[in-house]
Design an enzyme around this catalytic site. Structure first.
Site, PDB file in Angstrom:
ATOM      1  N   LYS A 111       0.818  -1.220   0.000  1.00 29.77           N
ATOM      2  CA  LYS A 111       0.000   0.000   0.000  1.00 29.77           C
ATOM      3  C   LYS A 111       0.847   1.264   0.000  1.00 29.77           C
ATOM      4  O   LYS A 111       0.466   2.261  -0.595  1.00 29.77           O
ATOM      5  CB  LYS A 111      -0.971   0.002   1.180  1.00 29.77           C
ATOM      6  N   LYS A 194      -4.161  -8.488  -6.336  1.00 31.40           N
ATOM      7  CA  LYS A 194      -5.488  -8.848  -5.833  1.00 31.40           C
ATOM      8  C   LYS A 194      -6.528  -7.830  -6.279  1.00 31.40           C
ATOM      9  O   LYS A 194      -6.216  -6.650  -6.490  1.00 31.40           O
ATOM     10  CB  LYS A 194      -5.473  -9.023  -4.315  1.00 31.40           C
ATOM     11  N   LYS A 197     -10.922  -2.659  -3.873  1.00 29.29           N
ATOM     12  CA  LYS A 197     -11.847  -1.523  -4.016  1.00 29.29           C
ATOM     13  C   LYS A 197     -11.119  -0.271  -4.460  1.00 29.29           C
ATOM     14  O   LYS A 197     -11.692   0.600  -5.100  1.00 29.29           O
ATOM     15  CB  LYS A 197     -12.474  -1.170  -2.654  1.00 29.29           C
TER      16      LYS A 197
HETATM   17  N1  AQP Z   1      -9.294  -9.824  -3.672  1.00 29.99           N
HETATM   18  C1  AQP Z   1      -9.727 -10.379  -2.555  1.00 29.99           C
HETATM   19  N2  AQP Z   1      -9.959 -11.704  -2.519  1.00 29.99           N
HETATM   20  C2  AQP Z   1     -10.425 -12.295  -1.369  1.00 29.99           C
HETATM   21  N3  AQP Z   1     -10.679 -11.605  -0.237  1.00 29.99           N
HETATM   22  C3  AQP Z   1     -10.462 -10.284  -0.233  1.00 29.99           C
HETATM   23  N4  AQP Z   1     -10.600  -9.333   0.686  1.00 29.99           N
HETATM   24  C4  AQP Z   1     -10.248  -8.142   0.164  1.00 29.99           C
HETATM   25  N5  AQP Z   1      -9.868  -8.274  -1.096  1.00 29.99           N
HETATM   26  C5  AQP Z   1      -9.978  -9.604  -1.389  1.00 29.99           C
HETATM   27  C6  AQP Z   1     -11.091  -9.566   2.041  1.00 29.99           C
HETATM   28  O1  AQP Z   1     -12.161  -8.666   2.279  1.00 29.99           O
HETATM   29  C7  AQP Z   1     -12.179  -8.320   3.659  1.00 29.99           C
HETATM   30  C8  AQP Z   1     -12.331  -6.824   3.796  1.00 29.99           C
HETATM   31  O2  AQP Z   1     -11.163  -6.182   3.308  1.00 29.99           O
HETATM   32  P1  AQP Z   1     -10.931  -4.631   3.614  1.00 29.99           P
HETATM   33  O3  AQP Z   1     -11.973  -3.831   2.976  1.00 29.99           O
HETATM   34  O4  AQP Z   1     -10.856  -4.408   5.078  1.00 29.99           O
HETATM   35  O5  AQP Z   1      -9.536  -4.268   3.072  1.00 29.99           O
HETATM   36  P2  AQP Z   1      -8.607  -4.889   1.997  1.00 29.99           P
HETATM   37  O6  AQP Z   1      -8.207  -6.286   2.388  1.00 29.99           O
HETATM   38  O7  AQP Z   1      -7.487  -3.939   1.794  1.00 29.99           O
HETATM   39  O8  AQP Z   1      -9.588  -4.980   0.725  1.00 29.99           O
HETATM   40  P3  AQP Z   1      -9.623  -4.019  -0.519  1.00 29.99           P
HETATM   41  O9  AQP Z   1     -10.848  -4.312  -1.288  1.00 29.99           O
HETATM   42  O10 AQP Z   1      -8.315  -4.080  -1.246  1.00 29.99           O
HETATM   43  O11 AQP Z   1      -9.818  -2.642   0.216  1.00 29.99           O
HETATM   44  P4  AQP Z   1      -9.090  -1.251   0.038  1.00 29.99           P
HETATM   45  O12 AQP Z   1      -9.403  -0.820  -1.338  1.00 29.99           O
HETATM   46  O13 AQP Z   1      -9.720  -0.438   1.098  1.00 29.99           O
HETATM   47  O14 AQP Z   1      -7.634  -1.467   0.262  1.00 29.99           O
HETATM   48  C9  AQP Z   1     -10.919  -8.883   4.267  1.00 29.99           C
HETATM   49  O15 AQP Z   1     -11.230 -10.081   4.967  1.00 29.99           O
HETATM   50  C10 AQP Z   1     -10.049  -9.193   3.089  1.00 29.99           C
HETATM   51  O16 AQP Z   1      -9.182 -10.281   3.336  1.00 29.99           O
END
Ligand code: AQP
Length: 330
Positions: A111, A194, A197
């Site tokens: 990040k 991965k 969002k």
């Molecule tokens: N690509 C993914 N595949 C499987 N699981 C995923 N998770 C996130 N992306 C994937 C799981 O979703 C839960 C919530 O995640 P989060 O919103 O707290 O943050 P993150 O892991 O950083 O997910 P994003 O979508 O990438 O969010 P942003 O954009 O905010 O950084 C977690 O259980 C995560 O494992």
């Protein structure tokens, strides 16, 4: 009954990755666990969030969680910032976790990217707050996507060090629940990253509110390779984009990769993508329309979050008060 905690950042409408990797499992765990589901707005501000957008995204995330089947009456759904115990315990954990431990966190490296010096210090210590989110409730099971496994190991290391330093067995061990063939859903544009969002390209992800035309467009444009779909799992090894689409299909069917390969092995991606689009539309359309319905009643969403925060605080406050006593605060 075991207590479960998990969180999701209000950094946009949840993606298919959030759904298959986490939220769908949350809904299933509700049948036989006591669950706390948290919209982690404190985590969200570790990177810049426009305040108006953050409030709106918190409402959208809550609406989407309700649409997916999160049950706020029998379980607890709340915004992280509304329960002060998270921050109080988070600070104590900042003083327990070692800098060397945080330096090993791969998500910070991903990040923060190349401009590490300019990343917020919140982004660096966020795994300590995540540990506090869980331990403030003495939760023992945490359903997450594969990307969060390392943070849960850290949460266990923090608990062990606290228990050791203060000579008691206060925090329980956490069991990560990383479930299903889509525990790591990858970007539709790059099978080595991965799905997220916050990816700058909307084409890289399926959002849970995408309409059927948008889903079809994104899947048709999804990166693949020129080979047909293989019949054996081993032949997907060096083909991240193909593996990702097969994994998504399998997860939506509640099957495994091998079952999908039995049915589609030897075919080109054209007919496979058409079937995937149909399946995605069938599974996601009801969620999209329920999300829109909930968003028409913002008063209800706010009431759900407020009640959830009061019920969450009733569990966390006495636990964190006991931690403060153990640490020696007056
Ligand atoms: N690509 C993914 N595949 C499987 N699981 C995923 N998770 C996130 N992306 C994937 C799981 O979703 C839960 C919530 O995640 P989060 O919103 O707290 O943050 P993150 O892991 O950083 O997910 P994003 O979508 O990438 O969010 P942003 O954009 O905010 O950084 C977690 O259980 C995560 O494992």
């Amino acid at each position: 009954m075991q207590r479960v905690f998990s969180g999701i950042a209000p950094s946009g409408i949840p993606t298919l990755g959030n759904y298959l990797g986490a939220i769908r499992n949350w809904v299933r765990l509700q049948a036989d666990h006591e669950c706390l589901w948290c919209v982690v707005d404190l985590h969200a501000i570790t990177v810049w969030q426009d305040p108006v957008a953050l409030r709106q995204q918190t409402l959208e995330m809550t609406a989407a969680l309700l649409a997916c089947g999160v049950n706020p009456s029998e379980h607890i759904l709340f915004p992280q910032s509304a329960v002060r115990a998270h921050v109080q315990l988070g600070w104590i954990f900042n003083c327990i976790a070692r800098v060397g431990w945080l330096n090993r966190m791969t998500q910070f490296k991903d990040k923060a990217g190349k401009d590490r010096e300019n990343a917020s210090s919140g982004l660096y210590v966020y795994p300590n707050l995540m540990a506090a989110d869980i331990h403030a409730y003495h939760a023992t099971r945490v359903p997450v996507g594969d990307d969060q496994r390392q943070h849960l190991e850290l949460a266990n290391d923090i608990a062990k060090k606290f228990n050791h330093d203060y000579g008691m067995n206060f925090f329980p061990n956490i069991e990560p629940l990383v479930l299903g063939p889509a525990a790591r859903v990858m970007s539709l544009r790059d099978g080595t990253r991965k799905m997220s969002k916050s990816d700058t390209s909307d084409q890289s992800r399926i959002n849970l509110t995408d309409d059927p035309d948008m889903i079809a467009l994104k899947i048709r444009r999804a990166k693949t390779d020129s080979l047909p779909i293989p019949s054996n799992l081993a032949d997907l090894e060096e083909r991240p984009e193909a593996r990702n689409l097969i994994g998504i299909f399998a997860a939506l069917l509640d099957a495994d990769h091998a079952t999908v390969l039995t049915n589609y092995g030897g075919m080109g991606f054209g007919p496979f993508k058409a079937a995937l689009i149909e399946l995605l539309v069938e599974k996601l359309s009801p969620i999209a329309s329920e999300t829109r319905r909930h968003l028409n009643d913002k008063g209800l969403i706010i009431r759900v979050l407020k009640t959830g925060a009061e019920r969450a605080a009733a569990i966390a406050d006495p636990i964190v008060a006991e931690v403060e006593r153990i640490v020696g605060f007056m």
